[in-house]
Design an enzyme around this catalytic site. Structure first.
Site, short mmCIF file in Angstrom:
data_model
loop_
_atom_site.label_atom_id
_atom_site.label_comp_id
_atom_site.label_asym_id
_atom_site.label_seq_id
_atom_site.Cartn_x
_atom_site.Cartn_y
_atom_site.Cartn_z
N TYR A 18 -7.14 -1.64 -9.45
CA TYR A 18 -6.00 -0.80 -9.85
C TYR A 18 -6.08 -0.51 -11.35
O TYR A 18 -5.87 0.63 -11.80
CB TYR A 18 -4.71 -1.55 -9.49
CG TYR A 18 -3.43 -0.76 -9.67
CD1 TYR A 18 -3.03 0.18 -8.72
CD2 TYR A 18 -2.61 -1.00 -10.77
CE1 TYR A 18 -1.83 0.87 -8.87
CE2 TYR A 18 -1.41 -0.31 -10.92
CZ TYR A 18 -1.03 0.62 -9.97
OH TYR A 18 0.15 1.31 -10.12
N SER A 55 -0.11 3.87 -15.39
CA SER A 55 0.64 2.62 -15.22
C SER A 55 0.51 1.85 -16.52
O SER A 55 -0.39 2.14 -17.33
CB SER A 55 0.01 1.81 -14.08
OG SER A 55 0.45 0.47 -14.09
N1 LIG Z 1 6.27 1.15 -8.57
C1 LIG Z 1 5.66 0.65 -9.63
O1 LIG Z 1 5.93 -0.47 -10.06
C2 LIG Z 1 4.60 1.47 -10.35
C3 LIG Z 1 4.29 1.12 -11.68
C4 LIG Z 1 3.32 1.86 -12.36
C5 LIG Z 1 2.70 2.92 -11.73
N2 LIG Z 1 3.02 3.23 -10.45
C6 LIG Z 1 2.33 4.37 -9.84
O2 LIG Z 1 3.30 5.33 -9.48
C7 LIG Z 1 2.78 6.15 -8.43
C8 LIG Z 1 3.82 6.24 -7.33
O3 LIG Z 1 4.03 4.93 -6.79
P1 LIG Z 1 5.43 4.46 -6.18
O4 LIG Z 1 5.78 3.17 -6.82
O5 LIG Z 1 6.38 5.56 -6.20
O6 LIG Z 1 4.96 4.08 -4.70
P2 LIG Z 1 5.45 4.62 -3.28
O7 LIG Z 1 4.66 3.82 -2.30
O8 LIG Z 1 6.92 4.60 -3.19
O9 LIG Z 1 4.98 6.15 -3.27
C9 LIG Z 1 3.63 6.51 -3.21
C10 LIG Z 1 3.54 7.82 -2.44
O10 LIG Z 1 2.18 8.26 -2.50
C11 LIG Z 1 1.82 8.69 -1.20
N3 LIG Z 1 0.37 8.58 -1.05
C12 LIG Z 1 -0.37 7.45 -0.93
N4 LIG Z 1 -1.65 7.76 -0.77
C13 LIG Z 1 -1.74 9.12 -0.79
C14 LIG Z 1 -2.81 10.03 -0.66
N5 LIG Z 1 -4.05 9.61 -0.44
N6 LIG Z 1 -2.54 11.35 -0.76
C15 LIG Z 1 -1.27 11.80 -0.94
N7 LIG Z 1 -0.21 10.97 -1.04
C16 LIG Z 1 -0.45 9.64 -0.96
C17 LIG Z 1 2.57 7.77 -0.25
O11 LIG Z 1 2.68 8.32 1.06
C18 LIG Z 1 3.91 7.64 -0.96
O12 LIG Z 1 4.80 8.65 -0.55
C19 LIG Z 1 1.47 5.50 -8.01
O13 LIG Z 1 0.39 6.18 -8.62
C20 LIG Z 1 1.58 4.09 -8.57
O14 LIG Z 1 0.33 3.51 -8.81
C21 LIG Z 1 3.97 2.55 -9.74
#
Ligand SMILES: NC(=O)c1ccc[n+]([C@@H]2O[C@H](COP(=O)([O-])OP(=O)(O)OC[C@H]3O[C@@H](n4cnc5c(N)ncnc54)[C@H](O)[C@@H]3O)[C@@H](O)[C@H]2O)c1
Length: 258
Positions: A158, A145
């Site tokens: 985080y 991130s």
């Molecule tokens: N959306 C943002 O703004 C953003 C920014 C930077 C980084 N991220 C990172 O991107 C990644 C994906 O996030 P997103 O925004 O797509 O969120 P999201 O909630 O849409 O997707 C996350 C997915 O991870 C799955 N998940 C959660 N815990 C889990 C576990 N213990 N084992 C297996 N699967 C699990 C959930 O079921 C979900 O399908 C994460 O690591 C998040 O920290 C997101």
């Protein structure tokens, strides 16, 4: 037509939703076969069914070593090899550090750091075998991130986890370079996925105003979409990036340059 990941096999954690879902779709477009691994088994199965022969699904919690190993085993059983692991799953956290209880501390670090450590460790033997079999080697991708490169208040746990993932990427890039396994991270800024509501203060009440406030902090003046991160990962996974390892690539419209 030959895609940029034609014939490659990938496991994507958190593949049922948001950024992971965009990666699964983008990688499939480019010819990859994919194991969609997610604790949300129904969501993973729905996506894999839509992609037909290109994907299979597994309900897997990446904080459990046995379930990580099962996701890798499914790739080997179904597609015969593993070229790419994308350790992407994670979950939100915001709030003052002083209020964090032990259960929250362990859960947030487990979901955002320990899970990816366990998944990467489970994938290495299969990636090593594949890297020996092909000159283009194998690839590990991690979703960190922008909070893995910088910090802001009330994101402590985080931020610890996402900084930790970049430490893993840099360390493993060196450790696995002799095996021809490249290890890279993407560092997206706030992106509109189901997780977004947890990240933008006031989002639930005033979505448009919160988005406008955030957009104003991005030099390119537009919000990223999940496909922007998927495209960055596609490049890092592809043979075009054969000289890139140990990279933590911001997908942020220029925020890190400020
Ligand atoms: N959306 C943002 O703004 C953003 C920014 C930077 C980084 N991220 C990172 O991107 C990644 C994906 O996030 P997103 O925004 O797509 O969120 P999201 O909630 O849409 O997707 C996350 C997915 O991870 C799955 N998940 C959660 N815990 C889990 C576990 N213990 N084992 C297996 N699967 C699990 C959930 O079921 C979900 O399908 C994460 O690591 C998040 O920290 C997101």
């Amino acid at each position: 037509m030959s895609g940029r990941l034609q014939g490659k096999v990938a496991v994507v954690t958190g593949g049922a939703s948001g950024l992971g879902r965009a990666v699964v779709e983008r990688f499939a477009d480019e010819g990859a076969s994919i194991v969609v691994a997610d604790v949300n088994e129904a969501g993973a199965r729905e996506l894999a069914a839509r992609l037909g022969d290109a994907a299979v699904a597994i309900g897997a919690d990446h904080t459990d070593t046995g379930q990580c190993e099962a996701a890798i085993a499914l790739a080997l059983e179904t597609f015969g090899k593993l070229d790419i692991l994308h350790a992407n799953a994670g979950g939100p956290f915001t709030g003052p550090f002083q209020d964090v209880d032990d259960a929250t501390l362990e859960r947030v670090i487990d979901v955002n750091l320990m899970g990816s450590l366990k998944m990467v460790r489970a994938a290495i033997p299969a990636l090593e075998r594949q890297a020996r079999a092909t000159p283009s080697g194998a690839s590990i991708l991690v979703t960190s991130s922008l909070q893995g490169l910088k910090a802001k208040p009330n994101f402590s746990l985080y931020t610890v986890a996402k900084h930790g993932l970049i430490g893993l990427v840099r360390s493993l890039a060196l450790e696995l370079a002799p095996s021809n396994i490249r290890v890279n991270a993407v560092c997206p800024t706030v992106t509109e996925t189901p997780m977004l509501a947890h990240f933008l203060p006031g989002m639930a009440a005033e979505k448009d105003e919160a988005m406008n406030r955030f957009r104003a902090t991005i030099p390119l003046g537009r919000m990223p979409e999940p496909v922007d991160t998927a495209n960055a990962l596609l490049f890092l996974a592809s043979d075009e990036a054969r000289m890139l390892t140990g990279v933590a690539l911001p997908v942020d419209g220029g925020q890190m340059a400020m």
